[in-house]
Design a protein around this motif. Sequence first.
Motif, mmCIF file in Angstrom:
data_model
loop_
_atom_site.group_PDB
_atom_site.id
_atom_site.type_symbol
_atom_site.label_atom_id
_atom_site.label_comp_id
_atom_site.label_asym_id
_atom_site.label_seq_id
_atom_site.Cartn_x
_atom_site.Cartn_y
_atom_site.Cartn_z
ATOM 1 N N VAL A 88 0.855 -1.187 0.000
ATOM 2 C CA VAL A 88 0.000 0.000 0.000
ATOM 3 C C VAL A 88 0.894 1.240 0.000
ATOM 4 O O VAL A 88 1.907 1.280 0.698
ATOM 5 N N GLY A 89 0.535 2.229 -0.784
ATOM 6 C CA GLY A 89 1.330 3.448 -0.849
ATOM 7 C C GLY A 89 1.021 4.386 0.308
ATOM 8 O O GLY A 89 -0.101 4.412 0.816
ATOM 9 N N LEU A 90 2.025 5.134 0.727
ATOM 10 C CA LEU A 90 1.833 6.113 1.803
ATOM 11 C C LEU A 90 2.238 7.495 1.296
ATOM 12 O O LEU A 90 3.188 7.628 0.525
ATOM 13 N N VAL A 91 1.502 8.510 1.728
ATOM 14 C CA VAL A 91 1.867 9.889 1.389
ATOM 15 C C VAL A 91 1.912 10.705 2.671
ATOM 16 O O VAL A 91 1.001 10.616 3.499
ATOM 17 N N VAL A 92 2.986 11.461 2.846
ATOM 18 C CA VAL A 92 3.135 12.334 4.013
ATOM 19 C C VAL A 92 2.912 13.773 3.572
ATOM 20 O O VAL A 92 3.607 14.274 2.682
ATOM 21 N N VAL A 93 1.921 14.412 4.201
ATOM 22 C CA VAL A 93 1.611 15.810 3.887
ATOM 23 C C VAL A 93 1.965 16.653 5.100
ATOM 24 O O VAL A 93 1.515 16.374 6.213
ATOM 25 N N SER A 94 2.791 17.649 4.884
ATOM 26 C CA SER A 94 3.157 18.525 5.994
ATOM 27 C C SER A 94 3.350 19.947 5.496
ATOM 28 O O SER A 94 3.614 20.170 4.314
ATOM 29 N N ILE B 28 0.064 17.193 -3.545
ATOM 30 C CA ILE B 28 -0.467 16.007 -2.853
ATOM 31 C C ILE B 28 -1.080 15.045 -3.872
ATOM 32 O O ILE B 28 -0.852 13.830 -3.816
ATOM 33 N N ALA B 29 -1.838 15.603 -4.817
ATOM 34 C CA ALA B 29 -2.450 14.767 -5.858
ATOM 35 C C ALA B 29 -1.368 14.040 -6.660
ATOM 36 O O ALA B 29 -1.506 12.848 -6.968
ATOM 37 N N ASP B 30 -0.276 14.748 -6.980
ATOM 38 C CA ASP B 30 0.826 14.118 -7.726
ATOM 39 C C ASP B 30 1.475 13.005 -6.902
ATOM 40 O O ASP B 30 1.806 11.941 -7.437
ATOM 41 N N ALA B 31 1.651 13.268 -5.599
ATOM 42 C CA ALA B 31 2.293 12.270 -4.740
ATOM 43 C C ALA B 31 1.418 11.027 -4.614
ATOM 44 O O ALA B 31 1.929 9.900 -4.612
ATOM 45 N N GLY C 183 5.512 8.717 -0.452
ATOM 46 C CA GLY C 183 5.645 9.991 -1.142
ATOM 47 C C GLY C 183 5.545 11.131 -0.153
ATOM 48 O O GLY C 183 4.949 10.995 0.913
ATOM 49 N N VAL C 184 6.149 12.245 -0.498
ATOM 50 C CA VAL C 184 6.096 13.428 0.361
ATOM 51 C C VAL C 184 5.535 14.602 -0.429
ATOM 52 O O VAL C 184 5.946 14.843 -1.566
ATOM 53 N N ALA C 185 4.572 15.288 0.172
ATOM 54 C CA ALA C 185 4.078 16.547 -0.396
ATOM 55 C C ALA C 185 4.101 17.554 0.735
ATOM 56 O O ALA C 185 3.237 17.532 1.613
#
Lengths: 210, 141
Positions: B3-9, B51-54, B34-36
């Motif tokens: 599962v993919g993970l994205v970190v938004v900060s 975020i959408a790209d990540a 991914g990081v956004a």
Amino acid sequence: MTVVDAAALTAWVREFARLVHEQRDTLTQLDSAIGDADHGANLDRGMTAAVAALETTPSDDPAAVLKTVATTLIKTVGGASGPLYGTFFLRASGTLDGGDGAALAAALRAGYDGVVARGKAERGDKTMLDALGPACDALDEALAAGKALDEALGAAAEAAAQGRDATEPLVARKGRASYLGERSAGHVDPGAASATLLVEAAATALAGRG
Amino acid sequence: MPVGLVVVSHSRALADAAVELTRGMLPGRELAVGVAAGDVDGGLGTDATAIADAIAAVDSGDGVVVLMDLGSAVLSAETALELVDDDVRERVVLSPAPLVEGLVGAAVTAAAGADRDRVAAEALRGLAPKQAHLGEPAGEG
């Protein structure tokens, strides 16, 4: 009759950008009282970029103009006003159908509903909705009463300003200001102040268009 | 694929450090993170298009769990869902978990091959070990 075409919407966006730039420090000052002191700078950066984007990729399609503003704000503002104003313009873009006052009013209402949904906020929470909501109501009422669009937008701008001023005694229930609780009272909400500029810009830019 | 993970900060440094900490707990394991983070100029802020790209970049078809800090990060993450394709949107979960603890829990679970809902549940449970250790029930004190 088409009064709300791409050129009119572009003029609205440019006027909003001009007002935000002019009142950048005032907005930031309001935000430093109860927020993180970046609203004026963030929105100025976003709207400057939006105007530039419309110059780079001008369009004859009114919905495309609003979409460009939406994506630019989402990308460049950085703070909460990015997704909030971005969602406003995104939903307005998706709803705009036709070039008369009723079409504009429906688009603004859809934008307002989008901000309600995105922010999970309601009127009285001391947010931009306290200016936008009364403005949408006044616009609908004036158009229903048979007023011309520029007169109706004038009434909307007046309602927005009253809504903005009415945020002063309110206790914030959303965003960074809500951490302050009772101490957030006694200050006008910066989001309501910038949203008033948005409606005032529409009244100015579309004046004389019927 | 995990599962993919994205970190938004709001902060690139904060996001990168959280990912570094997480990778440190999973030496030698493949992780799709991914990081956004940060605004377009590298300052503090969030950007829904990033975020959408990540999300698109880490999505392998098995789902994506997005972890975020606070305020506009939440609003931007929600706005990002309006910008991705419909089929991708259905595979994404925006997690209300605390960023650091949630990310570690999610990453460990994802690396073990769990499905999206399991990963999201583990992220949400991220505070539990600390709360149990310190004896402080959630939401009190």
